[in-house]
Structure formats: structure tokens, C-alpha cells
Write a protein that holds these residues in place. Structure first.
Motif, mmCIF file in Angstrom:
data_model
loop_
_atom_site.group_PDB
_atom_site.id
_atom_site.type_symbol
_atom_site.label_atom_id
_atom_site.label_comp_id
_atom_site.label_asym_id
_atom_site.label_seq_id
_atom_site.Cartn_x
_atom_site.Cartn_y
_atom_site.Cartn_z
ATOM 1 N N LEU A 220 -0.264 6.419 8.745
ATOM 2 C CA LEU A 220 0.552 5.334 8.031
ATOM 3 C C LEU A 220 -0.465 4.147 7.340
ATOM 4 C CD1 LEU A 220 3.857 4.662 9.902
ATOM 5 C CD2 LEU A 220 3.521 5.577 7.572
ATOM 6 N N LEU B 201 -1.181 3.232 3.874
ATOM 7 C CA LEU B 201 -0.386 2.070 3.292
ATOM 8 C C LEU B 201 -1.255 0.916 3.442
ATOM 9 C CD1 LEU B 201 3.318 2.624 4.961
ATOM 10 C CD2 LEU B 201 2.226 3.174 2.631
ATOM 11 N N PRO C 204 0.433 -4.186 3.906
ATOM 12 C CA PRO C 204 1.080 -4.943 2.970
ATOM 13 C C PRO C 204 1.191 -6.543 3.090
ATOM 14 C CG PRO C 204 2.051 -3.283 3.735
ATOM 15 C CD PRO C 204 1.200 -3.194 4.631
#
Length: 321
Positions: A13, A17, A20
């Protein structure tokens, strides 16, 4: 047992990703605790700075360990998979491979366009030194140093502690690291108040920093960089830093890239004399940032495979015997 699934899931992950900025992060909560705790303890013990800083450090690290432990225990009462899901999210939040690469590229892009003010601005987001006076070469060195140092602090060390003790130990390490980054300065304000936190950070990073350096040397060979130079500069310059750990991966990066890093820098308007790391074999260029990022990802993968694999084998051996 849940960490055997949560760590690889969280690691993937993080690679996919990153971090954020629109979502709240546990490190922000840790930072909030440190800032509020400092204000309170300085008021309570204005003349006992070392004690106040030690109490703050113990309190923040205890909360950072016990809170995720309690949440995982609660999730485990609902079943194995809810616990795995929560610990996966925790592992993802603790790791920082992609975010380190992303922040470094944010400096690289304006740098290659010749936009030095833009590069200085983004560099100031990831370093503690003054950036207003830096030219292209100094900006590039600062980014490479940040990548190298945080390969240990933000990637290998968290994987190390996650593999040993799961998310609670991972968050304990992140708390120690955040305390050092916020109050571990050797200036008038924090020399006494942050000393306990700084020493604890040195202790927590000692073994991970050594491991990071040797994994980065191996990664430099896989990346077809100067692995012999990386090993030579590591042995020679690994102590060329006020911290007992920070110069280790910086020395490897300098040797692998055949450039010179570190040296004098301004902090809060004051020039701080620092030894150089590596040999000035060629001028540093912005392209070296991309090479350092490649070295980061390779080191990260080696660390994950080694540490998760070791935890897997240890668990299998315990179950077998």
C-alpha cells in the motif's frame, strides 16, 4: 501472527499510494502530543528542562505504544481479519518509501527547470537547514543526504521494528523519531529539554542504521553503482556526523554515487561546521537525485524481504518445534 500478513500488505500500500496529504496521519497526532506536552511541562518545570523533556519523551512513547496495542486488541476481539485489516493500515501509515521519493522528486522537478526558488521552497519542507542561500549543487546534495538518511529512519528502521513487534513497536519507533525531529536540536532552546529524546533516538536507530548501510551497499551493486566505493567510504566516513547513525547511509550514498556530501550548512541563521562525507570525484548533478531514489527503492525491497522473511521463518520454526 497478523503482522505476517499486515506487513507485506502495508508495504505494498505504501509503494502504491504513498502518504496522501489530504488524510490525517498518526504522526500528526504524535506531533500534537509533543507540542502540547512541551508547553505544559515547560510551565510546570521551567528550571528543570532535562526532567521535563524526559517526562515528555516517556509519556509520548508510552501513548504511541499502548494506544495501537489497545486498538489491535479490540479489533482482535471481533476476529482475526479485522485485526489484520487494522494492522495493515497501521503498517501502511508507518512506512514512508514512496512519500520520501515523492518529496524528493518535488524538489528535483523545479531544479532541472532552473527554478531555484521553487526548488528551495520544496527542499525546506523536508530538511531542517536554511535553504534561502543554496545553489543547484547544494540543493542536490541536501536532497541526496535526506534520501540517504531517511532510507534508514523512514524505511528500514520502521520495517525492522514492525517485523519484531508489529504495529505497536512500529509506532513506538515513529514516536521516538518524531520527538528527535521536533526537540532533539542542540540549540539553546532544546539542548537540555531534548537531550533525553535525542539519546533515545540514537539508541533506537543504532542497529537499523548499520543494517541500512549494508543493505544499501548491496543495493548499490544491484543498481550497478560503485558498490566498492560505497563500502570504502562507509568504512572511512561513517562517523563524520554529530549523530552516531546519520552518516552511515550518507557515506554509502556518497561512495555509490562518487560524490561528496555534507559539509558546512546554515541552521536558523547560524553557520554550523560539519565534516564532509565522500570524495569529490565529480560534480553532483540533479540526475543524482533520481539515482538516489532508485537506490532507496532497492534498499527498501531488500530490507522488506530480509526482515519479513526472517519473521516468517522464526514464526514457522516456533510453530514446528
Amino acid at each position: 501472527m497478523s503482522i505476517l500478513i499486515a506487513l507485506p500488505a502495508g508495504y505494498l500500500l505504501d509503494l502504491l499510494l504513498g502518504d496522501p496529504h489530504s488524510l490525517p496521519h498518526p504522526v500528526q497526532f504524535i506531533g500534537f502530543l509533543i507540542a502540547r506536552g512541551e508547553k505544559l511541562l515547560r510551565r510546570l518545570w521551567p528550571r528543570r528542562e532535562y526532567l521535563a523533556g524526559a517526562v515528555l519523551t516517556v509519556g509520548v512513547t508510552a501513548i504511541s505504544l499502548l494506544l495501537p496495542w489497545g486498538l489491535l486488541l479490540l479489533a482482535g476481539s471481533w476476529g482475526f481479519w479485522p485485526q489484520v485489516a487494522l494492522e495493515t493500515v497501521f503498517c501502511y501509515q508507518i512506512l514512508a518509501t514512496k512519500s520520501l521519493a515523492t518529496e524528493s522528486r518535488r524538489v528535483y522537478r523545479p531544479l532541472v527547470r532552473g527554478d531555484l526558488p521553487g526548488a528551495r521552497k520544496y527542499l525546506s519542507w523536508i530538511v531542517g537547514r536554511d535553504t534561502e542561500r543554496l545553489d543547484e549543487a547544494h540543493i542536490t546534495r541536501a536532497v541526496i543526504e535526506t534520501i540517504a538518511e531517511n532510507t534508514s529512519d523512514g524505511v528500514v528502521a520502521p520495517i525492522f521494528y514492525l517485523a519484531i513487534g508489529g504495529a505497536p513497536l512500529g509506532f513506538l519507533y515513529k514516536a521516538i523519531n518524531t520527538l528527535d525531529s521536533m526537540i532533539g536540536y542542540k540549540n539553546d532552546r532544546y539542548l537540555l529539554f531534548g537531550r533525553f529524546a535525542a539519546k533515545l533516538d540514537d539508541l533506537a536507530n543504532f542497529l537499523p542504521a548499520i543494517l541500512s548501510a549494508w543493505l544499501m551497499i548491496a543495493a548499490s551493486a544491484l543498481c550497478r553503482l560503485d558498490s566498492a566505493g560505497a563500502r570504502r567510504i562507509y568504512r572511512r566516513d561513517r562517523k563524520n556526523h554529530a549523530s552516531p547513525n546519520s552518516a552511515r547511509t550518507e557515506a554509502v550514498a556518497a561512495g555509490a554515487l562518487q560524490v561528496q556530501l555534507a559539509g558546512d550548512a546554515y541552521y536558523f541563521g547560524r553557520l554550523v561546521a560539519k565534516p564532509t562525507i565522500g570524495d569529490d570525484m565529480r560534480p553532483v548533478t540533479p540526475a543524482d537525485i533520481i539515482t538516489a531514489i532508485r537506490l532507496l527503492y532497492t534498499t527498501s525491497a531488500l530490507a522488506f524481504l530480509l526482515l519479513w522473511g526472517s519473521r516468517l521463518l522464526a514464526t514457522a520454526a516456533m510453530l514446528y518445534f
